[in-house]
Motif scaffolding. Structure first.
Motif, PDB file in Angstrom:
ATOM      1  N   PHE A  66      36.233  23.446  16.480  1.00  0.00           N
ATOM      2  CA  PHE A  66      36.936  22.279  17.029  1.00  0.00           C
ATOM      3  C   PHE A  66      38.443  22.466  16.982  1.00  0.00           C
ATOM      4  O   PHE A  66      39.168  21.995  17.854  1.00  0.00           O
ATOM      5  CB  PHE A  66      36.544  21.016  16.259  1.00  0.00           C
ATOM      6  N   ARG A  70      42.372  26.406  21.946  1.00  0.00           N
ATOM      7  CA  ARG A  70      41.730  26.200  23.235  1.00  0.00           C
ATOM      8  C   ARG A  70      41.036  24.839  23.311  1.00  0.00           C
ATOM      9  O   ARG A  70      41.172  24.098  24.282  1.00  0.00           O
ATOM     10  CB  ARG A  70      40.695  27.309  23.454  1.00  0.00           C
ATOM     11  N   ASN A  71      40.320  24.496  22.236  1.00  0.00           N
ATOM     12  CA  ASN A  71      39.624  23.211  22.253  1.00  0.00           C
ATOM     13  C   ASN A  71      40.612  22.046  22.219  1.00  0.00           C
ATOM     14  O   ASN A  71      40.433  21.051  22.911  1.00  0.00           O
ATOM     15  CB  ASN A  71      38.655  23.113  21.070  1.00  0.00           C
ATOM     16  N   ASP A  74      41.939  21.435  25.579  1.00  0.00           N
ATOM     17  CA  ASP A  74      40.998  20.701  26.426  1.00  0.00           C
ATOM     18  C   ASP A  74      40.924  19.227  26.053  1.00  0.00           C
ATOM     19  O   ASP A  74      40.926  18.353  26.917  1.00  0.00           O
ATOM     20  CB  ASP A  74      39.601  21.336  26.338  1.00  0.00           C
ATOM     21  N   SER A 415      34.434  15.180  22.111  1.00  0.00           N
ATOM     22  CA  SER A 415      34.481  16.643  22.117  1.00  0.00           C
ATOM     23  C   SER A 415      33.972  17.197  20.807  1.00  0.00           C
ATOM     24  O   SER A 415      33.250  18.201  20.774  1.00  0.00           O
ATOM     25  CB  SER A 415      35.909  17.130  22.331  1.00  0.00           C
ATOM     26  N   THR A 419      30.968  19.905  20.141  1.00  0.00           N
ATOM     27  CA  THR A 419      31.059  21.186  19.434  1.00  0.00           C
ATOM     28  C   THR A 419      30.018  21.304  18.322  1.00  0.00           C
ATOM     29  O   THR A 419      29.619  22.397  17.971  1.00  0.00           O
ATOM     30  CB  THR A 419      32.460  21.430  18.821  1.00  0.00           C
TER      31      THR A 419
END
Ligand SMILES: Nc1ncnc2c1ncn2[C@@H]1O[C@H](COP(=O)(O)OP(=O)(O)OP(=O)(O)O)[C@@H](O)[C@H]1O
Ligand SMILES: [Mg+2]
Lengths: 450, 275
Positions: A66, A70-71, A74, A415, A419
């Protein structure tokens, strides 16, 4: 707030839920005390701490997945449309109204912006796809439409005194339905290259490493300047100011957060495939490990930052915002004070309409298309973001940064659960629970404060 | 509401001493559905004068004054300021004419602080057009300090202030903007003795500055202390207007309760007032 009864209670053994209330209460009181001496918003401080807890929690639960740059990139990009609309929803709810049509306005304006850039300008007018002006024309069309829709709905609410629930419930159906009448609801693609920057898709949707640091430093200078300027002014008038250490902590904390966020954005390298493309396009020979190009701040997040600042200025530094809040506090008093309450209410809806169009632009750019389903169900997310952010349906209470944080909290939860493999229905259950918990916690704290 | 039909003759007839009164309300009529809250009431006010407006609960005092403050325009009747007919369709219009009001309900926005309430609708701005909160707080500290030196809660939403503190804000708001006419609807109802004394002093000072004041109060001694003339209302009608110097408190009580003028009332009836 006497100490004695609390201590006496602590001595007695507690069972069940009560055992947990004590330490939670202590933490809440600690935050309250700290926030009061530093003169920062208690609610916002609490939300930031909750967000950190959510991130760290999901970081552990997902073995670090998480918390990858990159996460986080997003999550931040996905929060943008809801957050942008939530900043306007705050003012609508604060003035004791509601807007159920935001998702439909967002979808309608997004579709019309897509039509403008993919159909009307290049085909109907025969001007081709390459005009450098296309993105801005499309955006202006969307914003004007959003403002117009907001004006129609706001006018009915403010001047004809039709309940906002009814008007915007109608709007929810009308604007969504009209999308299908424009081009039989076909998917409209592709978006203009410049317009697509708003979507935050890589590689074009971010501002790169260097600009990211520049933006970060500008924001830090802004924070320091604002704190010092307001302090100097209060000194001039001989008013009490916060202690020096609190000032330093605030400055350091603010700057560290901003620079930390910029660092996170910059530690996300362009994915290898895109990096190779970039190397080819710029005639660079790739080093053995591949080219490391920091992605940097996402363009839509920068846009959200600008919108948030602008809305904060309107809400707290302009008479308009003060009128919105006083109408929420006591509509009769606002009228007796000579405020044009109808025009103010109309203004909140025009503003929200414009914000829906901006959110629609981001979403269309992200999907690289105009589709009929854009924004479906967003009205509930937007209202939830505002409410999690501390906006009260009783009117008169709410903050812009709170609503933005509310949107980020919701997106983080969603999100985060993705994950760790929680399915979509359970995600809704969790977000719904958090919504109620946030308001319940608020209510408990408010009652104690009285 | 056509004010243009006023004849000059009518204006001149009512003027007794030279210049036109600061405010004149003529034949004011206000109804709520079937309730005739105010019927054919005429009152006037001169510069530097305090007119006490008294009457039992529901007599129509507040309704009459709300017509002057633009909160609820009269159904018919005329309002003249400096002898000129005016139309007051909303509170903004009243303020523009220099009419400021302390409402019985105080009319404060609960969720914002003292300064925001004091300057509501008339905010001070910086050069770039943003709210100048520091300047507003500074002015607020000065004007409230004059009424209540112990007032310290300048950053708290008014909802968590005491009744008297809230009243201090409402009074401050009315006197801060150079009013020519001040309507005070029970301004001391929630105040302690010291604060009431402050308000009396302020009223006397404003009077000496040439401001005309309509003072609604249930405290007959307050009215006798401060007013020059007293207008009495009963069941929506004006019983009469008397000079304070010409009447006793009992006679005014007779007007309030029985609706009888001092020359109509018998000694026996007056004696009964004290039961
Ligand atoms: N908004 C309203 N709607 C309907 N009726 C009203 C309204 N305001 C006042 N009234 C009626 O008008 C009459 C006069 O009321 P008003 O408030 O003017 O009395 P008042 O003399 O100020 O009394 P008090 O001393 O209790 O303040 C009352 O019968 C009241 O019920
Ligand atoms: Mg009254």
């Amino acid at each position: 707030m006497t100490q004695v009864p609390g201590d006496a209670q602590a001595a007695a053994p507690r069972r069940g839920l009560a055992r947990w209330i004590q330490p939670v209460g202590a933490v809440v009181r600690g935050v309250q005390l700290g926030a009061r001496t530093m003169e920062v918003d208690i609610r916002l401080t609490g939300m930031i701490l909750a967000l950190i807890a959510i991130w760290v929690g999901f970081g552990f639960a997902s073995d670090g997945l998480f918390l990858t740059p990159r996460n986080l990139y997003d999550v931040s990009v996905q929060s943008v449309p809801v957050a942008i609309m939530a900043t306007g929803m705050v003012l609508v709810i604060v003035s004791r109204n509601i807007d159920l049509s935001v998702g439909s306005i967002m979808g309608f304006t997004a579709y019309m912006m897509a039509m403008t850039q993919a159909q009307w300008i290049p085909q109907t007018l025969g001007l081709g796809y390459n005009g450098a002006y296309i993105w801005i024309v499309a955006l202006i069309v969307g914003i004007l439409l959003g403002a117009l829709i907001g004006a129609i709905q706001g006018g009915l609410i403010a001047y004809l005194e039709i309940p906002s629930f009814v008007v915007t419930l109608g709007g929810l159906l009308i604007w969504r339905g009209l999308i299908f009448k424009v081009q039989q609801g076909q998917t409209i693609a592709p978006m203009d290259n410049t317009f697509a920057i708003l979507g935050g898709n890589l590689p074009q949707g971010s501002i790169g490493g260097l600009l990211t640091w520049v933006v970060g430093i500008i924001i830090c200078v802004g924070i320091i300047y604002a704190l010092i300027a307001s302090r100097r002014k209060r000194r001039e008038y001989g008013f009490p100011v916060r202690p020096q250490w609190a000032l330093v902590v605030l400055m350091a904390g603010g700057c560290a957060t901003v620079l930390g966020a910029m660092w996170a954005y910059n530690s996300y390298p362009l994915p290898p495939l895109l990096a190779t493309k970039y190397a080819v396009a710029h005639a660079i020979t790739e080093p053995p490990g591949g080219l490391i190009i920091p992605v940097g701040l996402a363009a839509p997040v920068l846009l959200l930052g600008a919108v948030t600042l602008g809305m904060m200025f309107l809400a707290t530094r302009r008479p308009f915002g003060r009128y919105v809040f006083s109408i929420g506090g006591n509509p009769e008093a606002a009228i007796l004070a000579g405020i044009n309450t109808r025009r103010t209410i109309l203004g909140t809806y025009v503003l929200l309409g414009i914000l829906c169009a901006i959110a629609g632009a981001v979403q269309a750019a992200r999907l690289d298309a105009g589709v009929t389903s854009t924004g479906t169900g967003y009205e509930l997310l937007v209202i939830a973001a505002a409410v999690i952010g501390g906006t009260s349906f009783a009117g008169g209470i709410g903050t812009i940064p709170g609503a933005v944080l509310g949107a980020v909290v919701m997106q983080s939860l969603k999100s985060g659960m993705v994950t760790i493999g929680v399915d979509s229905p359970m995600q809704d259950v969790a977000v719904g629970t958090v919504l109620i918990l946030a308001v319940a916690l608020d209510a408990v704290i408010q009652r104690r404060a009285k | 509401m056509d004010m243009a039909t006023t004849t000059q003759a009518a204006t001149a007839a009512t003027v007794v001493t030279g210049a036109a009164p600061l405010v004149e309300m003529r034949d004011i009529f206000v109804a709520f559905g079937g309730v005739h809250a105010v019927q054919d009431v005429c009152v006037d006010l001169r510069a530097g004068e305090v007119v006490g407006l008294v009457g039992g609960n529901g007599a129509g005092k507040t309704t009459l004054m709300r017509a002057l403050s633009g909160a609820h325009p009269a159904d018919s009747g005329e309002i003249l300021i400096d002898g000129h007919p005016v139309v007051i369709p909303n509170p903004r219009a009243a303020k523009a004419l220099g009419v400021e009001t302390i409402y019985q309900t105080l009319a404060l926005a609960e969720n914002v602080d003292a300064a925001a309430n004091l300057f509501l609708g008339r905010e001070l701005k910086t050069r770039i057009g943003s709210l100048d909160d520091t300047a507003m707080e500074s002015a607020t500290r000065k004007v409230i300090g004059r009424l209540n030196p112990n007032f310290k809660n300048f950053k708290t939403p008014v909802v968590s202030l005491s009744g008297g503190q809230r009243q201090a804000i409402a009074i401050s708001r009315a006197i801060h903007f150079n009013a020519r006419v001040l309507i005070m609807d029970e301004p001391t109802a929630a105040l302690g003795p010291a604060e009431t004394e402050q308000v009396r002093n302020v009223i006397k000072q404003l009077k000496s500055e040439g401001i005309g004041i309509f003072l609604i109060s249930h405290d007959i001694h307050d009215v006798f202390d401060l007013a020059d003339r007293i207008s009495v209302m009963l069941h929506g009608k004006l019983v009469g207007t008397v000079n304070k110097a010409d009447v006793t408190t009992d006679e005014v009580l007779g007007m309030i309760i029985m609706g009888k003028l001092p020359n109509e009332v018998t000694q026996k009836e007056l004696a009964q007032l004290h039961g």
